[in-house]
Design an enzyme around this catalytic site. Structure first.
Site, mmCIF file in Angstrom:
data_model
loop_
_atom_site.group_PDB
_atom_site.id
_atom_site.type_symbol
_atom_site.label_atom_id
_atom_site.label_comp_id
_atom_site.label_asym_id
_atom_site.label_seq_id
_atom_site.Cartn_x
_atom_site.Cartn_y
_atom_site.Cartn_z
ATOM 1 N N HIS A 9 15.480 24.523 36.234
ATOM 2 C CA HIS A 9 16.832 24.342 36.957
ATOM 3 C C HIS A 9 16.670 23.709 38.276
ATOM 4 O O HIS A 9 15.518 23.793 38.841
ATOM 5 C CB HIS A 9 17.179 25.967 36.950
ATOM 6 N N ARG A 61 20.613 30.872 37.922
ATOM 7 C CA ARG A 61 20.197 29.437 38.291
ATOM 8 C C ARG A 61 19.957 28.440 37.205
ATOM 9 O O ARG A 61 20.078 27.218 37.293
ATOM 10 C CB ARG A 61 19.110 29.568 39.473
ATOM 11 N N GLU A 85 12.049 33.344 33.964
ATOM 12 C CA GLU A 85 10.972 33.333 34.595
ATOM 13 C C GLU A 85 10.053 34.613 34.560
ATOM 14 O O GLU A 85 10.578 35.582 34.090
ATOM 15 C CB GLU A 85 11.136 33.072 36.005
#
Length: 201
Positions: A9, A61, A85
């Site tokens: 991203h 994001r 993540e």
């Protein structure tokens, strides 16, 4: 030939405000939106002769980055929580300064930066079923939009490395980096890793 394009991203608010990323649901910064639009325009010109499937982390994001490409290619997105993540536990929502004061450096893939965080081994286990599903799918053109640490682990699993290899190596990328992975059934190769030309002004 199976082709996988991964996208880290673009710039997020947390890259500039001193806060931890991890599972905190930060949006793209204004610059990040601009980068994502450039990336989508340029990448679409390269790959739009083929049909692609786009999988993205469900954190803002990442899927905001993916939305620009989906619009350019007139495709829908498939949200994949496995592409989030790594979970940094109680550090989620905290500042980088708070985190640095409490972390213990990781010496092996099994170590945790803080006691409540995922280790890279934990993330490996969480990501492995998705990699297996992608390898076994009949889809030959796949885009994955995710996060830096997650993608570095994805590459290692996809290449057939062992989890212990992550103690010695790191396939590192940058925000907005685009990587090109190929599998011809006999050999897997990464021909470009974190190519930043798609987001550069």
């Amino acid at each position: 030939m199976k082709k996988i394009i991964t996208i880290q991203h673009t710039e997020s608010v947390h890259h500039n405000n001193g806060m931890i990323g991890s599972l905190t649901d930060w949006e793209l910064s204004e610059r990040g939106h601009q980068q994502a639009q450039r990336l989508a325009n340029r990448l679409a010109q390269t790959i739009n002769s083929e049909k692609w499937k786009i999988y993205t982390s469900d954190l803002k994001r990442a899927y905001q980055t993916a939305e620009y490409l989906a619009k350019e290619l007139d495709l829908s997105l498939q949200l994949q929580p496995e592409l989030r993540e790594r979970d940094l536990g109680e550090a989620v929502g905290k500042s980088v300064e708070w985190f640095k004061e409490r972390l213990t450096p990781e010496k092996t893939v099994y170590d945790r930066l803080i006691s409540t965080a995922e280790s890279r081994s934990d993330k490996w286990k969480r990501l492995t079923p998705l990699v297996k599903a992608i390898n076994e799918s009949h889809e030959n053109n796949i885009v994955l939009v995710s996060h830096g640490d997650c993608l570095s682990i994805f590459y290692a699993i996809w290449l057939g490395l062992s989890v212990e290899d992550l103690t010695k190596i790191n396939l590192y990328g940058e925000p907005g980096g685009v990587s090109f992975l190929y599998d011809d059934g006999q050999k897997k190769s990464i021909r470009r890793l974190s190519d930043m030309s798609f987001v550069m002004d």
